[in-house]
Design a protein around this motif. Structure first.
Motif, PDB file in Angstrom:
ATOM      1  N   THR A   1      -6.225  -0.226  -1.093  1.00 59.68           N
ATOM      2  CA  THR A   1      -7.256   0.702  -0.369  1.00 59.68           C
ATOM      3  C   THR A   1      -8.698   1.050  -1.062  1.00 59.68           C
ATOM      4  O   THR A   1      -9.538   1.481  -0.532  1.00 59.68           O
ATOM      5  N   GLY A   2      -8.622   0.433  -2.358  1.00 52.45           N
ATOM      6  CA  GLY A   2      -9.706   0.510  -3.036  1.00 52.45           C
ATOM      7  C   GLY A   2     -10.849  -0.635  -2.860  1.00 52.45           C
ATOM      8  O   GLY A   2     -10.284  -1.536  -2.290  1.00 52.45           O
ATOM      9  N   GLN A   3     -12.027  -0.504  -3.160  1.00 53.26           N
ATOM     10  CA  GLN A   3     -12.965  -1.560  -2.938  1.00 53.26           C
ATOM     11  C   GLN A   3     -13.053  -2.547  -4.223  1.00 53.26           C
ATOM     12  O   GLN A   3     -13.382  -3.690  -3.903  1.00 53.26           O
ATOM     13  N   SER A   4     -12.211  -2.427  -5.221  1.00 52.15           N
ATOM     14  CA  SER A   4     -12.300  -3.262  -6.277  1.00 52.15           C
ATOM     15  C   SER A   4     -11.006  -4.061  -6.523  1.00 52.15           C
ATOM     16  O   SER A   4     -10.760  -4.610  -7.656  1.00 52.15           O
ATOM     17  N   SER A   5     -10.145  -3.863  -5.791  1.00 51.72           N
ATOM     18  CA  SER A   5      -8.697  -4.487  -6.189  1.00 51.72           C
ATOM     19  C   SER A   5      -8.547  -5.835  -6.319  1.00 51.72           C
ATOM     20  O   SER A   5      -8.002  -5.998  -7.497  1.00 51.72           O
ATOM     21  N   LEU A   6      -9.220  -6.440  -5.759  1.00 53.85           N
ATOM     22  CA  LEU A   6      -9.117  -7.960  -5.769  1.00 53.85           C
ATOM     23  C   LEU A   6      -9.778  -8.271  -7.019  1.00 53.85           C
ATOM     24  O   LEU A   6      -9.338  -9.273  -7.737  1.00 53.85           O
ATOM     25  N   ASN A   7     -11.013  -7.681  -7.367  1.00 56.71           N
ATOM     26  CA  ASN A   7     -11.677  -7.989  -8.386  1.00 56.71           C
ATOM     27  C   ASN A   7     -10.927  -7.439  -9.828  1.00 56.71           C
ATOM     28  O   ASN A   7     -11.065  -8.508 -10.731  1.00 56.71           O
TER      29      ASN A   7
ATOM     30  N   SER B   1      -0.038   4.436   2.515  1.00 60.97           N
ATOM     31  CA  SER B   1      -0.858   4.497   3.896  1.00 60.97           C
ATOM     32  C   SER B   1      -0.268   3.309   4.578  1.00 60.97           C
ATOM     33  O   SER B   1       0.169   3.220   5.737  1.00 60.97           O
ATOM     34  N   PHE B   2       0.123   2.006   3.871  1.00 59.61           N
ATOM     35  CA  PHE B   2       0.596   0.856   4.557  1.00 59.61           C
ATOM     36  C   PHE B   2       2.121   0.784   4.390  1.00 59.61           C
ATOM     37  O   PHE B   2       2.528   0.620   5.743  1.00 59.61           O
ATOM     38  N   VAL B   3       2.765   1.625   3.660  1.00 59.47           N
ATOM     39  CA  VAL B   3       4.242   1.976   3.884  1.00 59.47           C
ATOM     40  C   VAL B   3       4.409   2.674   5.190  1.00 59.47           C
ATOM     41  O   VAL B   3       5.457   2.514   5.909  1.00 59.47           O
ATOM     42  N   ALA B   4       3.681   3.648   5.273  1.00 55.97           N
ATOM     43  CA  ALA B   4       3.978   4.701   6.496  1.00 55.97           C
ATOM     44  C   ALA B   4       3.899   3.867   7.684  1.00 55.97           C
ATOM     45  O   ALA B   4       4.286   4.361   8.704  1.00 55.97           O
ATOM     46  N   MET B   5       3.307   2.752   7.857  1.00 49.35           N
ATOM     47  CA  MET B   5       2.899   2.030   9.159  1.00 49.35           C
ATOM     48  C   MET B   5       4.000   0.991   9.435  1.00 49.35           C
ATOM     49  O   MET B   5       3.985   0.298  10.436  1.00 49.35           O
ATOM     50  N   ILE B   6       5.236   1.248   8.431  1.00 45.71           N
ATOM     51  CA  ILE B   6       6.360   0.038   8.803  1.00 45.71           C
ATOM     52  C   ILE B   6       6.946   0.509  10.235  1.00 45.71           C
ATOM     53  O   ILE B   6       7.397   1.911  10.077  1.00 45.71           O
ATOM     54  N   GLY B   7       7.121  -0.357  10.805  1.00 41.19           N
ATOM     55  CA  GLY B   7       7.727  -0.145  12.194  1.00 41.19           C
ATOM     56  C   GLY B   7       6.974   0.515  13.225  1.00 41.19           C
ATOM     57  O   GLY B   7       7.180   0.708  14.284  1.00 41.19           O
ATOM     58  N   GLY B   8       5.588   0.726  13.135  1.00 40.11           N
ATOM     59  CA  GLY B   8       4.423   0.959  13.871  1.00 40.11           C
ATOM     60  C   GLY B   8       3.335   0.182  13.875  1.00 40.11           C
ATOM     61  O   GLY B   8       3.288  -0.839  14.715  1.00 40.11           O
TER      62      GLY B   8
END
Length: 526
Positions: free
Chosen positions: A418-424, A439-446
């Motif tokens: 969700t952040g801008q620097s996670s990969l950095n 927020s990603f877990v909540a979309m499972i099945g949707g």
């Protein structure tokens, strides 16, 4: 927002700051005016002493010219030159008397004629000038004597001290002025004294003559500078006072408006109102508790429990989060340590940290203190990096993370994706776990796109050899989906909500009692 509970008034920097800011224009203005007044007084004193030196030099020029004109008469009988000596006195306004000496004996005087008195060159500064406190004719009356000589013979001329006093008093009416010749000096009172004249309290200057062996000391009394400022700068002082009142009032208003939440958080920290709440983290397979994330809650004396979103962002913004986290870690360690037998070996305790923590090596001491409460291997401390503030890869931060790993402390990236620097952060820092944002877990099945992102994060962590924790698990569908993809740990309301320490310990004890192992220590029953 419960950040306004009153506490006993006390002096602090917030109370003093308006006064300091209010006094600043007056202090700075007074300093500038003080400097300007000193400069003006010094320039005035310097100019006055230069004028006094010039006038005395003119007097001495007259004495010198008179003495030189008498040189051809030295050695002649006094009766033959007596009229010439008196002629110099009558024609020169500054000359009081003239004298001739030979073989260091004064033998002729313009007032008495023939005379017999020794002449000691040592009495004269540089053999030329002598400031006397009178003579046999006028005892106690100052005289300045000029001696012109060629060996043991020459002429002596004198000037009445009243001429010197006129110069001192007329040119320096408000100043402290003294003329010094050798070890003798005279001020405006006309008394010749021995030694060094006192230094003026203000704007003291010393001006020496370039042509004759005398100097003039100048300056002002102690109260002159204050008088000058009072007489010259009353309007400016009033303006500075008004600016100070306005500036102090503005600062006081700003502090009361902007810093009251900070003060309230400081009060709460001193009152030990921030408490740890524990949300269990379960491992894959048997879904047993493998650890817990420690969450901060504020037990306000009037409002009760305060939601973290109401005070955590402000604490991070103000920098108070570091002290608050230190207190939270100490609370957690002291609360869990007596019941460490309830924890499985390697039980994970997660603590959230921000960029502020990563700028100070004192975090090492906090972690060391935390781990010292437990026997080795019982607890795995995990620091979860949040991204509300950017964490820069400074030498201090890199050294901090390196020493944390050496200590056995693990690093997790919270809310990954969700952040801008996670990969950095993955590229710059040596991390151990990724925590998938809810927020990603909540979309499972949707939402198919979010599931693809979730799968990509899981795949990325596998390739990098990182552990992974999924947050916000609330349904069995989500749990099973994550289980199928071999997610190491799960956390969410499906398993347990955040709970205070006593409830967490009771749940741990209940879980432990179901295991076929030796009895665990009892804890308080609610």
């Amino acid at each position: 927002m419960p950040l306004s509970v009153k506490r006993p008034a006390r002096w602090s920097w917030r109370a003093l700051l308006p006064w300091v800011v209010g006094a600043l224009p007056l202090v700075c203005g007074a300093a500038v005016m003080n400097w300007q007044a000193q400069r003006e007084l010094r320039e005035s004193s310097q100019a006055t002493t230069e004028q006094v030196v010039q006038h005395i030099e003119q007097i001495l020029d007259s004495l010198s010219a008179s003495a030189r004109s008498l040189f051809p008469l030295v050695g002649k009988p006094c009766a033959e030159v007596e009229v010439a000596l008196r002629s110099q006195v009558t024609r020169n306004a500054f000359v009081r008397s003239t004298n001739l000496f030979e073989r260091n004996t004064l033998y002729c005087n313009s007032l008495f004629g023939e005379f017999d008195e020794p002449v000691n060159a040592a009495d004269y500064t540089e053999g030329r000038l002598w400031l006397m406190d009178g003579n046999s004719v006028t005892p106690g009356h100052p005289l300045l004597v000029y001696r012109a000589s060629e060996g043991a013979r020459g002429a002596i001329t004198t000037v009445d001290g009243d001429h010197l006093l006129t110069v001192l008093r007329m040119l320096g009416r408000d100043e402290d002025l003294q003329i010094q010749v050798g070890n003798n000096w005279m001020g405006k009172d006309g008394v010749v004294r021995h030694g060094t004249p006192p230094t003026a309290a203000t704007a003291a200057v010393l001006q020496a003559s370039a042509r004759y062996p005398f100097s003039v000391h100048g300056g002002y009394g102690a109260h002159k500078q204050a008088e000058l400022m009072r007489d010259h700068y009353p309007a400016l002082l009033s303006l500075l006072l008004l600016l100070g009142v306005v500036a102090g009032s503005v600062v006081r208003w700003q502090i009361r408006r902007a810093s009251s939440p900070r003060s309230e958080l400081d009060r709460a920290l001193e009152a030990d109102e921030f408490l740890p709440y524990f949300q269990p983290v379960v491992r894959k397979g048997d879904y047993r508790w493998a650890g817990a994330e420690v969450l901060m809650r504020w037990n306000h004396p009037r409002e009760g429990l305060v939601r973290p979103d109401l005070f955590i962002p402000y604490a991070e913004h103000s920098g108070q989060i570091v002290a608050m986290t230190r207190a939270l870690m100490l609370h957690t360690a002291q609360g869990l340590a007596p019941y460490a037998a309830l924890l499985e070996d390697g039980f994970h305790i997660g603590i959230n940290i921000t960029a502020d923590h990563c700028r100070d090596l004192r975090l090492l001491d906090d972690c060391r203190t935390f781990l010292q409460h437990f026997e080795p291997g019982r607890v795995k401390l995990t620091l979860e990096l949040t991204e509300r503030k950017l964490i820069e890869a400074t030498p201090v931060t890199l050294e901090l993370f390196e020493k944390l790993h050496e200590m056995g402390v693990m690093i997790a990236l919270d809310d990954f994706g969700t952040g801008q620097s996670s990969l950095n952060y993955l590229r710059q820092f040596n991390v151990d776990y990724l925590k998938i944002d809810q927020s990603f877990v909540a979309m499972i099945g949707g939402d198919a796109l979010s599931q693809h992102i979730l799968d990509s994060i899981i795949e990325l962590s596998t390739k990098l050899g990182l552990g992974i924790v999924a947050e916000g698990v609330e349904t069995q569908t989500q749990r099973d989906y994550l289980e199928q993809r071999q997610v190491d740990f799960q956390q969410g309301f499906l398993f347990a909500r955040p709970m205070p320490l006593e409830e967490f310990l009771r749940a741990l004890a209940a879980q432990s009692s179901r295991l076929p192992q030796p009895a665990r220590p009892e804890i308080m029953r609610g």
